[in-house]
Design a protein around this motif. Sequence first.
Motif, PDB file in Angstrom:
ATOM      1  N   LEU A   1      -3.722   5.149   7.378  1.00 20.42           N
ATOM      2  CA  LEU A   1      -2.623   5.808   8.139  1.00 20.42           C
ATOM      3  C   LEU A   1      -1.162   4.875   8.263  1.00 20.42           C
ATOM      4  O   LEU A   1      -0.170   5.260   8.696  1.00 20.42           O
ATOM      5  CB  LEU A   1      -2.585   7.095   7.677  1.00 20.42           C
ATOM      6  N   ALA A   2      -2.500   4.533   9.563  1.00 23.94           N
ATOM      7  CA  ALA A   2      -1.381   3.678  10.274  1.00 23.94           C
ATOM      8  C   ALA A   2      -2.186   1.896  10.402  1.00 23.94           C
ATOM      9  O   ALA A   2      -2.753   2.102  12.029  1.00 23.94           O
ATOM     10  CB  ALA A   2      -1.574   4.966  11.702  1.00 23.94           C
ATOM     11  N   PRO A   3      -2.059   1.026   9.800  1.00 25.74           N
ATOM     12  CA  PRO A   3      -2.358  -0.199  10.145  1.00 25.74           C
ATOM     13  C   PRO A   3      -1.618  -1.114  10.777  1.00 25.74           C
ATOM     14  O   PRO A   3      -2.831  -1.727  11.520  1.00 25.74           O
ATOM     15  CB  PRO A   3      -1.420  -0.322   9.008  1.00 25.74           C
ATOM     16  N   GLU A   4      -0.991  -0.555  11.657  1.00 25.11           N
ATOM     17  CA  GLU A   4       0.300  -1.174  12.432  1.00 25.11           C
ATOM     18  C   GLU A   4      -1.392  -0.378  14.466  1.00 25.11           C
ATOM     19  O   GLU A   4      -0.972  -1.097  15.229  1.00 25.11           O
ATOM     20  CB  GLU A   4       1.723  -0.905  12.845  1.00 25.11           C
ATOM     21  N   ASN A   5      -1.617   0.733  14.267  1.00 27.41           N
ATOM     22  CA  ASN A   5      -2.519   1.270  15.268  1.00 27.41           C
ATOM     23  C   ASN A   5      -3.720  -0.356  15.754  1.00 27.41           C
ATOM     24  O   ASN A   5      -4.044  -0.376  14.958  1.00 27.41           O
ATOM     25  CB  ASN A   5      -3.089   2.308  15.097  1.00 27.41           C
ATOM     26  N   VAL A   6      -3.711  -1.181  16.088  1.00 33.63           N
ATOM     27  CA  VAL A   6      -3.788  -2.322  16.599  1.00 33.63           C
ATOM     28  C   VAL A   6      -6.022  -1.817  17.281  1.00 33.63           C
ATOM     29  O   VAL A   6      -6.984  -2.328  16.928  1.00 33.63           O
ATOM     30  CB  VAL A   6      -3.637  -2.978  17.498  1.00 33.63           C
ATOM     31  N   MET A   7      -4.969  -0.489  17.950  1.00 36.60           N
ATOM     32  CA  MET A   7      -6.773  -1.009  19.033  1.00 36.60           C
ATOM     33  C   MET A   7      -7.678   0.153  17.611  1.00 36.60           C
ATOM     34  O   MET A   7      -8.955  -0.798  17.947  1.00 36.60           O
ATOM     35  CB  MET A   7      -6.531   0.893  19.596  1.00 36.60           C
ATOM     36  N   ASN A   8      -7.648   0.875  16.412  1.00 36.07           N
ATOM     37  CA  ASN A   8      -8.378   1.226  15.460  1.00 36.07           C
ATOM     38  C   ASN A   8      -8.740   0.319  14.675  1.00 36.07           C
ATOM     39  O   ASN A   8      -9.695   0.651  14.441  1.00 36.07           O
ATOM     40  CB  ASN A   8      -7.345   2.328  15.066  1.00 36.07           C
TER      41      ASN A   8
ATOM     42  N   GLU B   1      -1.289 -10.917  10.207  1.00 37.13           N
ATOM     43  CA  GLU B   1      -0.054 -11.071   9.441  1.00 37.13           C
ATOM     44  C   GLU B   1       1.062 -10.937   9.897  1.00 37.13           C
ATOM     45  O   GLU B   1       1.575 -10.830   8.451  1.00 37.13           O
ATOM     46  CB  GLU B   1      -1.199 -12.006   7.969  1.00 37.13           C
ATOM     47  N   GLN B   2       0.704  -9.361  10.024  1.00 38.74           N
ATOM     48  CA  GLN B   2       1.067  -8.352  10.414  1.00 38.74           C
ATOM     49  C   GLN B   2       2.931  -8.936  10.930  1.00 38.74           C
ATOM     50  O   GLN B   2       3.039  -9.712  11.475  1.00 38.74           O
ATOM     51  CB  GLN B   2       1.651  -7.299  10.975  1.00 38.74           C
ATOM     52  N   THR B   3       4.303  -8.752  10.228  1.00 42.67           N
ATOM     53  CA  THR B   3       5.991  -9.499  10.781  1.00 42.67           C
ATOM     54  C   THR B   3       6.136  -8.621  11.354  1.00 42.67           C
ATOM     55  O   THR B   3       7.255  -8.885  12.273  1.00 42.67           O
ATOM     56  CB  THR B   3       6.299  -9.711   9.196  1.00 42.67           C
TER      57      THR B   3
END
Length: 227
Positions: free
Chosen positions: A159-166, A192-194
């Motif tokens: 749901l939230a791949p940008e949540n780096v802590m998770n 690899e996130q841009t």
Amino acid sequence: LAYWQQAVDRGTFHRSEIFTTAMSETQDIPDAAGAWARYVESNPRLLLVYAGLLPDETARYYYTRWVEERGTATDLEASEVEAFYKQVARLGKQADFDAWAERNAAREETDFRHWANLLHQWGDEPHAWELLTRRIPEPGYPEGLVSVDKVQLETKWRLAPENVMNAQQLAQLLHHYGEVTQSEDVVLAVAEQTKTLPPPWFTRKAAYIQSRRGQHAAAVTTLLASK
């Protein structure tokens, strides 16, 4: 021309910047090009800066002159070193750099990224990787496992791949349970996130994963980009 040459002579630490400005400001003066060419011949510290302002064919002569005059000097100015890093890939050969690096081994501690980047440009990934990994080790996972359920972490990840802590917690848990490939895939996806700049932990970890997967050029590029 005489005024500008005097300004360059007195420039000390800002000599290269003043020289570049002087070249620009005097370009319309008759015989300015010839005058500056003669000037740098008698002021070899500026040979590389001058070469950087010329087309490759002409610049290569001044690059070679610098190597002959200043390449083995022990009193190199910071501007010369910076110019050497910029021009050696364009005008020189890897052998030039290898010889220079051997004579200036003490600079590796502060300039290793410049050195690795040059080796990378020449396609010498093994040496670039060796140089980088001596200074940037692979980070481990944080101590202690999270108490959150793996399924819950995976749901959050989708749901939230940008949540780096998770993402880090999920990668850690997957690795703990022996799902190494899946764990590494999570790390690579974040690195690899841009849209956002990933934390250094992810880029450094990703570089080592890429190397283990045989993606040597990508591994060097990733580790060079890490802070």
